[in-house]
Design a protein around this motif. Sequence first.
Motif, short mmCIF file in Angstrom:
data_model
loop_
_atom_site.label_atom_id
_atom_site.label_comp_id
_atom_site.label_asym_id
_atom_site.label_seq_id
_atom_site.Cartn_x
_atom_site.Cartn_y
_atom_site.Cartn_z
N ARG A 1 57.56 -59.60 25.42
CA ARG A 1 56.81 -58.99 24.32
C ARG A 1 57.08 -57.50 24.26
O ARG A 1 57.32 -56.85 25.28
CB ARG A 1 55.31 -59.23 24.49
CG ARG A 1 54.91 -60.69 24.48
CD ARG A 1 53.47 -60.89 24.93
NE ARG A 1 53.11 -62.30 24.98
CZ ARG A 1 52.50 -62.95 24.00
NH1 ARG A 1 52.17 -62.31 22.89
NH2 ARG A 1 52.21 -64.23 24.13
N LYS B 1 56.32 -53.92 21.22
CA LYS B 1 55.60 -53.51 20.01
C LYS B 1 56.20 -54.16 18.76
O LYS B 1 55.52 -54.32 17.75
CB LYS B 1 55.64 -51.99 19.88
CG LYS B 1 54.84 -51.27 20.96
CD LYS B 1 54.90 -49.76 20.77
CE LYS B 1 54.07 -49.05 21.85
NZ LYS B 1 54.13 -47.57 21.69
N LYS B 2 57.47 -54.54 18.84
CA LYS B 2 58.13 -55.17 17.68
C LYS B 2 57.69 -56.61 17.49
O LYS B 2 57.61 -57.11 16.37
CB LYS B 2 59.65 -55.11 17.83
CG LYS B 2 60.23 -53.71 17.74
CD LYS B 2 61.73 -53.75 17.57
CE LYS B 2 62.12 -54.29 16.21
NZ LYS B 2 63.58 -54.25 15.99
N GLY B 3 57.43 -57.32 18.60
CA GLY B 3 57.06 -58.73 18.49
C GLY B 3 57.37 -59.49 19.76
O GLY B 3 57.43 -58.92 20.85
N ILE B 4 57.62 -60.78 19.63
CA ILE B 4 57.91 -61.66 20.76
C ILE B 4 59.39 -62.04 20.74
O ILE B 4 59.90 -62.51 19.72
CB ILE B 4 57.04 -62.93 20.71
CG1 ILE B 4 55.55 -62.55 20.76
CG2 ILE B 4 57.37 -63.86 21.87
CD1 ILE B 4 54.63 -63.74 20.55
N LEU C 1 63.74 -62.98 17.58
CA LEU C 1 62.58 -62.08 17.50
C LEU C 1 61.58 -62.63 16.50
O LEU C 1 61.94 -62.92 15.35
CB LEU C 1 63.02 -60.68 17.07
CG LEU C 1 61.90 -59.71 16.70
CD1 LEU C 1 61.00 -59.44 17.91
CD2 LEU C 1 62.48 -58.40 16.16
N PHE C 2 60.37 -62.82 16.96
CA PHE C 2 59.28 -63.23 16.06
C PHE C 2 58.40 -62.00 15.84
O PHE C 2 57.72 -61.55 16.75
CB PHE C 2 58.49 -64.38 16.67
CG PHE C 2 59.27 -65.66 16.72
CD1 PHE C 2 59.23 -66.55 15.65
CD2 PHE C 2 60.07 -65.97 17.81
CE1 PHE C 2 59.96 -67.73 15.67
CE2 PHE C 2 60.80 -67.15 17.84
CZ PHE C 2 60.74 -68.03 16.76
N GLU C 3 58.46 -61.50 14.61
CA GLU C 3 57.83 -60.22 14.27
C GLU C 3 56.79 -60.43 13.17
O GLU C 3 56.91 -61.34 12.35
CB GLU C 3 58.91 -59.25 13.80
CG GLU C 3 58.47 -57.82 13.64
CD GLU C 3 59.64 -56.89 13.34
OE1 GLU C 3 59.40 -55.70 13.11
OE2 GLU C 3 60.80 -57.37 13.34
N ASN C 4 55.78 -59.58 13.16
CA ASN C 4 54.76 -59.63 12.12
C ASN C 4 55.21 -58.80 10.92
O ASN C 4 55.20 -57.58 10.96
CB ASN C 4 53.42 -59.11 12.65
CG ASN C 4 52.30 -59.23 11.62
OD1 ASN C 4 52.50 -59.74 10.51
ND2 ASN C 4 51.12 -58.78 11.98
N TYR C 5 55.63 -59.52 9.85
CA TYR C 5 56.09 -58.82 8.66
C TYR C 5 54.98 -58.64 7.63
O TYR C 5 55.21 -58.12 6.55
CB TYR C 5 57.25 -59.60 8.02
CG TYR C 5 58.51 -59.58 8.84
CD1 TYR C 5 59.35 -58.47 8.84
CD2 TYR C 5 58.86 -60.66 9.64
CE1 TYR C 5 60.51 -58.44 9.60
CE2 TYR C 5 60.02 -60.65 10.41
CZ TYR C 5 60.83 -59.54 10.38
OH TYR C 5 61.98 -59.51 11.14
N ASN D 1 60.21 -65.17 9.75
CA ASN D 1 60.70 -65.57 11.07
C ASN D 1 61.28 -66.98 11.04
O ASN D 1 60.67 -67.89 10.48
CB ASN D 1 59.56 -65.52 12.10
CG ASN D 1 59.06 -64.11 12.33
OD1 ASN D 1 59.79 -63.25 12.81
ND2 ASN D 1 57.80 -63.86 11.98
#
Length: 206
Positions: free
Chosen positions: A25, A27-30, A132-136, A169
Amino acid sequence: MVLAPEFNIKDLGTLKYFLDIEFSRSKKGIFISQQKYVFDLLGETGSLGCKVTKTPIESNLKMQPAKPEEVIDKEKFQRLVGKPIYLCHTCHDIAFAVSIVSQFMHSPEKENSDVVYRILRYLKGTLGKCLLFENYGYLQDEAYTDACWARSKINRRSTSGYCTFVGGNLVTWWSKKQNVVARSSKEVEFRVVAHGISKVLRVKRV
């Protein structure tokens, strides 16, 4: 933890490694990858020193089952293909190539084996890369489909492929030979689009 009141469980902390899949993990995501699995596979097959290739399979390559006198060690080939099959959980870019070689599990020849080793050479060049799984900030569902008409030399069946995204994602991907022989490239495309729509509807229900 929701299950704690009902079951005797232990909190092992943040998920980092499970079934040969690595999680990290930031700050960008998982980030999800199978770098150790790839590295171990390259070591097992003696491919650590191999040259890297930019693609997992040659364009428009068409293979066919081996003649009885050309069949190589079937069990060894099946073990060799089984490893990349598991890698498709995180390496969507090899899904098509793996689906092609998987069709020759019972009658492999040297050309089929060469393709598997090409996949390994490609994987060596992907070490350090991951999903990368990111919150968009949105949860829109998207699907992309493609197909190759009459690709199989054996029965002229076509190969379908699709991938779906949720919130930007990548969540599912798939590549497989179609169940019937299509009479035109348009029919092939309609079939894979139908599969793609069906997958998106299932994702929406989850």
